[in-house]
Design a protein around this motif. Sequence first.
Motif, PDB file in Angstrom:
ATOM      1  N   GLN A  93       0.927  -1.017  -0.115  1.00 47.45           N
ATOM      2  CA  GLN A  93      -0.185  -0.017   0.005  1.00 47.45           C
ATOM      3  C   GLN A  93       0.837   1.290   0.093  1.00 47.45           C
ATOM      4  O   GLN A  93       0.756   2.402  -0.807  1.00 47.45           O
ATOM      5  N   ARG A  96       2.162   2.855  -3.307  1.00 47.89           N
ATOM      6  CA  ARG A  96       1.315   3.507  -4.264  1.00 47.89           C
ATOM      7  C   ARG A  96       1.172   4.875  -3.716  1.00 47.89           C
ATOM      8  O   ARG A  96       1.631   5.507  -2.648  1.00 47.89           O
ATOM      9  N   LEU A 264       1.753   7.366 -10.210  1.00 47.96           N
ATOM     10  CA  LEU A 264       0.957   6.310 -10.640  1.00 47.96           C
ATOM     11  C   LEU A 264       1.628   5.266 -11.504  1.00 47.96           C
ATOM     12  O   LEU A 264       1.435   4.175 -11.626  1.00 47.96           O
ATOM     13  N   SER A 267       4.646   3.343  -9.136  1.00 54.40           N
ATOM     14  CA  SER A 267       3.859   2.393  -8.591  1.00 54.40           C
ATOM     15  C   SER A 267       3.521   1.211  -9.506  1.00 54.40           C
ATOM     16  O   SER A 267       3.279   0.027  -8.981  1.00 54.40           O
ATOM     17  N   GLU A 269       0.689   1.138 -11.060  1.00 53.81           N
ATOM     18  CA  GLU A 269      -0.814   1.232 -10.902  1.00 53.81           C
ATOM     19  C   GLU A 269      -1.605   1.356 -12.162  1.00 53.81           C
ATOM     20  O   GLU A 269      -2.599   1.241 -12.273  1.00 53.81           O
ATOM     21  N   VAL A 270      -1.047   2.114 -13.206  1.00 52.81           N
ATOM     22  CA  VAL A 270      -1.566   2.250 -14.372  1.00 52.81           C
ATOM     23  C   VAL A 270      -0.857   1.664 -15.593  1.00 52.81           C
ATOM     24  O   VAL A 270      -1.556   1.732 -16.813  1.00 52.81           O
ATOM     25  N   ARG A 276       6.155   1.556 -18.405  1.00 54.53           N
ATOM     26  CA  ARG A 276       6.584   2.074 -17.353  1.00 54.53           C
ATOM     27  C   ARG A 276       8.264   2.605 -17.464  1.00 54.53           C
ATOM     28  O   ARG A 276       8.632   3.815 -17.137  1.00 54.53           O
TER      29      ARG A 276
END
Length: 382
Positions: A93, A96, A264, A267, A269-270, A276
């Motif tokens: 967690q 992020r 984002l 981490s 996340e997207v 990346r």
Amino acid sequence: MANSRSSRRAAGWGGPVRLILRLVLMGVGLGLLTGTGLRLLAPRVQKQEFPLPSWLADQAVITTLLGEAVEPQPADESTKVEQDASAAAKGLQQARFAPTVEIKALSNRWTELAAQQSDLQASAYLLILDDGRFAAMHAERPMPAASSIKTPILLAVLELLDQGTLQWNEPLTLTQELVGGGAGWMASRPLGSRFPTYEVATEMIRVSDNSATNLMIARAGGMEQINARFQVLDLPATVVNNWLPDLDGTNTTSARDLSRAIALVDSGEVLGPRSRDLFREVMGTSVTNTLLPTGLMRGLGGAQGAPDDSLARKGYRVYNKTGDIGLAYADAGLIELPDGRRAVAGFLVKGPFNDPRSTELIRQLSAAMAPHLKPIPAPPKP
């Protein structure tokens, strides 16, 4: 004749003996396999993760069959496993965009610095990704984005690459509508010129090419579609209202949005791993390092000089993108710390046209972060 009868008797006994040996070996083998399998299944049986027939559901039967393999874990060991799992989940967690505890000393220091230039509007944000500590000053206030909006635009375009609707070498065509003045060289090329997407994306960040940025916006579906994507990404202050260079400052963003867009990606996340990596490679080409990197270098002290080189000697790396339209300045980036942790930070300042106090304030705000971005000392060797 006697020899012939002896051979027949030997042959007659040989068959049953071989059969018995085979049965014994098969029995031993099956026993070993069964025992090994039961041992391996024992933890799952104990945790009720493996369904059993009703006649095996009784704990006494299980214990009888499997013995010590299903003995309950000691309470302290069970607790330790749960603590480890909780720590792992907490670490995930924290990696992020999840602000937790405010660094009030830094937030207050930023407020003091901004108050010294009361006719300037300033916005600042810092988030240390590994532990969630953050600092903020008017972080969510929409302000003129200038070229800093090119970072979330890069993110939106790389999402298309992840979706398979864009190829990294796909040619993009320069049209009259997309020609942007100011920074960059693509505007000097003839209309109808075609550039591969990777070159367009890189030049948008490397030298802040405005025509390249307009090509990216158009390829992402235009202003309305890219703005809708920003909303989905929870970048509420980030809006493209005009083609670049947008000297009137109608395109907006916030220090928090710029930081979130970068976080984002870092981490995961997207974007997938390849996209990346491309994001970081492109961001690493930016040639302007006079704001956030220079300010951080100043705050860390020691040997000065070229910001990137000086920071590298201390174990820091900054992937940043600036913005400059005279009436507004911005800078935001990913900061790698010497101990492997990472942080994101964003700054925007609006003031009189070409006022050097605006850029200096961003450097001061960046320098104020330095005490909070010192590496955690490595443990001594045993």
